[in-house]
Design a protein around this motif. Sequence first.
Motif, PDB file in Angstrom:
ATOM      1  N   UNK A   3      50.118  32.126  41.187  1.00 16.01           N
ATOM      2  CA  UNK A   3      49.646  33.461  41.512  1.00 16.01           C
ATOM      3  C   UNK A   3      49.988  34.411  40.375  1.00 16.01           C
ATOM      4  N   UNK A   4      49.043  35.269  40.056  1.00 17.01           N
ATOM      5  CA  UNK A   4      49.188  36.177  38.935  1.00 17.01           C
ATOM      6  C   UNK A   4      48.847  37.597  39.358  1.00 17.01           C
ATOM      7  N   UNK A   5      49.627  38.546  38.877  1.00 19.07           N
ATOM      8  CA  UNK A   5      49.363  39.959  39.114  1.00 19.07           C
ATOM      9  C   UNK A   5      49.405  40.677  37.781  1.00 19.07           C
ATOM     10  N   UNK A   6      48.280  41.256  37.394  1.00 16.95           N
ATOM     11  CA  UNK A   6      48.177  41.984  36.132  1.00 16.95           C
ATOM     12  C   UNK A   6      48.381  43.481  36.376  1.00 16.95           C
ATOM     13  N   UNK A   7      49.074  44.119  35.474  1.00 22.43           N
ATOM     14  CA  UNK A   7      49.215  45.562  35.545  1.00 22.43           C
ATOM     15  C   UNK A   7      49.465  46.126  34.153  1.00 22.43           C
ATOM     16  N   UNK A   8      49.307  47.415  34.033  1.00 17.10           N
ATOM     17  CA  UNK A   8      49.526  48.101  32.772  1.00 17.10           C
ATOM     18  C   UNK A   8      48.281  48.680  32.145  1.00 17.10           C
ATOM     19  N   UNK A  36      44.912  35.268  28.040  1.00 16.31           N
ATOM     20  CA  UNK A  36      44.304  36.482  28.554  1.00 16.31           C
ATOM     21  C   UNK A  36      42.795  36.431  28.343  1.00 16.31           C
ATOM     22  N   UNK A  37      42.051  36.737  29.396  1.00 15.32           N
ATOM     23  CA  UNK A  37      40.602  36.882  29.338  1.00 15.32           C
ATOM     24  C   UNK A  37      40.237  38.338  29.564  1.00 15.32           C
ATOM     25  N   UNK A  38      39.023  38.691  29.165  1.00 16.67           N
ATOM     26  CA  UNK A  38      38.493  39.996  29.519  1.00 16.67           C
ATOM     27  C   UNK A  38      37.014  39.877  29.867  1.00 16.67           C
ATOM     28  N   UNK A  39      36.546  40.814  30.676  1.00 19.16           N
ATOM     29  CA  UNK A  39      35.158  40.811  31.102  1.00 19.16           C
ATOM     30  C   UNK A  39      34.710  42.240  31.370  1.00 19.16           C
ATOM     31  N   UNK A  40      33.493  42.542  30.974  1.00 17.07           N
ATOM     32  CA  UNK A  40      32.895  43.843  31.211  1.00 17.07           C
ATOM     33  C   UNK A  40      31.431  43.645  31.569  1.00 17.07           C
ATOM     34  N   UNK A  93      40.915  43.032  32.268  1.00 19.83           N
ATOM     35  CA  UNK A  93      41.701  41.985  31.625  1.00 19.83           C
ATOM     36  C   UNK A  93      42.395  41.128  32.667  1.00 19.83           C
ATOM     37  N   UNK A  94      42.351  39.810  32.454  1.00 16.27           N
ATOM     38  CA  UNK A  94      42.886  38.840  33.399  1.00 16.27           C
ATOM     39  C   UNK A  94      43.843  37.892  32.695  1.00 16.27           C
ATOM     40  N   UNK A  95      44.965  37.669  33.308  1.00 18.13           N
ATOM     41  CA  UNK A  95      45.962  36.737  32.808  1.00 18.13           C
ATOM     42  C   UNK A  95      45.808  35.393  33.497  1.00 18.13           C
ATOM     43  N   UNK A  96      46.028  34.323  32.752  1.00 18.05           N
ATOM     44  CA  UNK A  96      46.020  32.980  33.311  1.00 18.05           C
ATOM     45  C   UNK A  96      47.161  32.158  32.743  1.00 18.05           C
ATOM     46  N   UNK A  97      47.555  31.138  33.491  1.00 15.23           N
ATOM     47  CA  UNK A  97      48.317  30.040  32.930  1.00 15.23           C
ATOM     48  C   UNK A  97      47.389  28.837  32.872  1.00 15.23           C
ATOM     49  N   UNK A  98      47.692  27.884  32.009  1.00 13.19           N
ATOM     50  CA  UNK A  98      46.801  26.757  31.882  1.00 13.19           C
ATOM     51  C   UNK A  98      47.354  25.686  30.980  1.00 13.19           C
ATOM     52  N   UNK A 109      45.212  28.404  36.867  1.00 10.37           N
ATOM     53  CA  UNK A 109      45.696  29.344  37.861  1.00 10.37           C
ATOM     54  C   UNK A 109      44.533  30.001  38.589  1.00 10.37           C
ATOM     55  N   UNK A 110      44.837  30.537  39.760  1.00 11.68           N
ATOM     56  CA  UNK A 110      43.858  31.367  40.448  1.00 11.68           C
ATOM     57  C   UNK A 110      43.707  32.685  39.707  1.00 11.68           C
ATOM     58  N   UNK A 111      42.518  33.244  39.778  1.00  7.79           N
ATOM     59  CA  UNK A 111      42.278  34.536  39.137  1.00  7.79           C
ATOM     60  C   UNK A 111      42.955  35.651  39.922  1.00  7.79           C
ATOM     61  N   UNK A 112      43.653  36.509  39.205  1.00  3.48           N
ATOM     62  CA  UNK A 112      44.244  37.681  39.816  1.00  3.48           C
ATOM     63  C   UNK A 112      43.224  38.800  39.953  1.00  3.48           C
ATOM     64  N   UNK A 113      43.720  39.978  40.260  1.00  2.00           N
ATOM     65  CA  UNK A 113      42.826  41.121  40.460  1.00  2.00           C
ATOM     66  C   UNK A 113      42.394  41.764  39.151  1.00  2.00           C
TER      67      UNK A 113
END
Length: 121
Positions: A3-8, A36-40, A93-98, A109-113
């Motif tokens: 589980x991942x929680x991104x903030x900042x 780290x991924x990003x999407x727009x 921006x999304x954080x992952x482990x892998x 990992x599951x995608x966080x928010x």
Amino acid sequence: QVQLVEFGGGLRQPGESLDLTCGVSGSIFTINAAGWYRQSPEKQRELVAVIDGVGRTSYLDSVKGRFTISRDNAENTVHLQMKSLRPEDTADYYCTTGSFIGTNYYPNSQWGQGTQVTVSS
């Protein structure tokens, strides 16, 4: 399952800096490979930065020299330091482990928010 929680995330002007943090919990005792991924709406999801199990890093060409990925196992966190921000860095921006298969990174990992970064002009 991780589980991942991104903030900042937040609003910055071009040229400014912003640090993102990802809190990690779940089925791992230590963070090794992460990305780290990003999407727009304007861009496909893209892998921005990765770090492997021995601390080697790799970056998307457009962020190389400006972004730094790191991990802190004592805090169970992954970080993305973003400098010299540009409007095109605007994204969620999304954080992952892998892990790596060959030279390719795959998140497990599951995608966080996600956390939103907006760079204004």
